[in-house]
Design an enzyme around this catalytic site. Sequence first.
Site, PDB file in Angstrom:
ATOM      1  N   LYS A  66       0.813  -1.194   0.000  1.00 11.05           N
ATOM      2  CA  LYS A  66       0.000   0.000   0.000  1.00 11.05           C
ATOM      3  C   LYS A  66       0.854   1.255   0.000  1.00 11.05           C
ATOM      4  CE  LYS A  66      -3.362  -2.104   3.158  1.00 11.05           C
ATOM      5  NZ  LYS A  66      -4.017  -1.923   4.468  1.00 11.05           N
ATOM      6  N   ASP A 123       7.667   3.046  -2.280  1.00 13.20           N
ATOM      7  CA  ASP A 123       7.812   4.063  -1.243  1.00 13.20           C
ATOM      8  C   ASP A 123       9.222   4.074  -0.667  1.00 13.20           C
ATOM      9  OD1 ASP A 123       7.509   1.606   0.010  1.00 13.20           O
ATOM     10  OD2 ASP A 123       5.922   2.233   1.371  1.00 13.20           O
ATOM     11  N   ASP A 126      14.485  -0.947   1.608  1.00  5.13           N
ATOM     12  CA  ASP A 126      15.219  -1.178   2.851  1.00  5.13           C
ATOM     13  C   ASP A 126      16.190  -2.332   2.621  1.00  5.13           C
ATOM     14  OD1 ASP A 126      15.959  -1.378   5.519  1.00  5.13           O
ATOM     15  OD2 ASP A 126      14.043  -2.147   6.224  1.00  5.13           O
ATOM     16  N   LYS A 154      16.748   3.628   1.698  1.00  2.25           N
ATOM     17  CA  LYS A 154      17.263   3.478   3.080  1.00  2.25           C
ATOM     18  C   LYS A 154      18.375   2.441   3.060  1.00  2.25           C
ATOM     19  CE  LYS A 154      14.682   1.577   6.422  1.00  2.25           C
ATOM     20  NZ  LYS A 154      13.586   1.506   7.424  1.00  2.25           N
ATOM     21  N   PHE A 175      13.194   3.908  11.208  1.00  2.11           N
ATOM     22  CA  PHE A 175      11.891   3.477  10.733  1.00  2.11           C
ATOM     23  C   PHE A 175      11.028   4.709  10.509  1.00  2.11           C
ATOM     24  CE2 PHE A 175       7.807   1.501  10.369  1.00  2.11           C
ATOM     25  CZ  PHE A 175       8.112   0.375   9.616  1.00  2.11           C
ATOM     26  N   LEU A 176      10.557   4.868   9.267  1.00  2.00           N
ATOM     27  CA  LEU A 176       9.874   6.095   8.869  1.00  2.00           C
ATOM     28  C   LEU A 176       8.372   5.866   8.688  1.00  2.00           C
ATOM     29  CD1 LEU A 176      12.424   7.325   6.151  1.00  2.00           C
ATOM     30  CD2 LEU A 176      12.582   7.473   8.634  1.00  2.00           C
ATOM     31  N   ASP A 182       3.716   3.290   6.675  1.00  2.00           N
ATOM     32  CA  ASP A 182       2.977   3.005   7.902  1.00  2.00           C
ATOM     33  C   ASP A 182       3.818   2.233   8.897  1.00  2.00           C
ATOM     34  OD1 ASP A 182       2.995   0.497   6.432  1.00  2.00           O
ATOM     35  OD2 ASP A 182       1.545  -0.196   7.913  1.00  2.00           O
ATOM     36  N   ARG A 188      -0.045   6.333   8.236  1.00  2.00           N
ATOM     37  CA  ARG A 188       0.150   6.309   6.782  1.00  2.00           C
ATOM     38  C   ARG A 188      -0.236   7.628   6.117  1.00  2.00           C
ATOM     39  NH1 ARG A 188       0.972   1.825   3.802  1.00  2.00           N
ATOM     40  NH2 ARG A 188      -0.119   0.184   4.888  1.00  2.00           N
TER      41      ARG A 188
END
Length: 203
Positions: A66, A123, A126, A154, A175-176, A182, A188
């Site tokens: 999402k 988005d 990682d 990241k 952690f963003l 989210d 979110r």
Amino acid sequence: MRRSPAFEFDNHPPFFYLETQKGACMSTHKKLIISRQAIASRVKELAAQISRDYARKNPLLIGILKGAFIFLADLTRAMDFPVEVDFVRLRSYGAGTTTSGEVHITKDVETVIEGRHVLVVEDIVDVGLTLNFLLEYLNGFRPASLKVCCLIDKKERRRVEVPLDYVGFTVEKGFLVGYGLDCGENCRTLPDIYEMVESGGGD
Ligand code: IMP
Ligand code: MG
């Protein structure tokens, strides 16, 4: 309406958020790291670059649900020409902040990929497993080209090298949340991006 001390923001967004988006991650403090203004101006730059590169190529932009839905919406509307969009939904995270290591498709792409110039919109990258999995999967359909646009690269935990053709912002770690990102479905829809930090941990 009182502000919960366990759910604080640095730039005091409306109480609406404080009341509706607390939950699994409410015992953490959030530090603003990318403002909505910075996001908007970077999205505009990326859209201009992508518009130049994909003019007359009839690209297909595939957003990874999402998390990418807000970024994809802003990016496509900032582009110079209308583009076709599709979505895929992948699951690699549980309700927490660590990867499960396994990636599953829970909603497949519905457009014919073969011969198309495909741009995957993500988005945040990682560990890299999610994107690596998707690129291998999409390559199997023989697109004319396959590139990636991610809002945030990241870097610290990267385990698989994945080609990132367009990158909005680079961060080392953390952690963003916000702007589509989210934490266990919380935060979110915040318009800015925050890093979650331990309560009382300072800046
Ligand atoms: P990875 O690159 O395989 O670790 O997976 C990346 C996916 O994990 C992203 O698409 C997000 O859904 C999620 N993710 C990774 N880091 C973050 C973060 O800092 N905040 C929110 N979601 C994240
Ligand atoms: Mg994602």
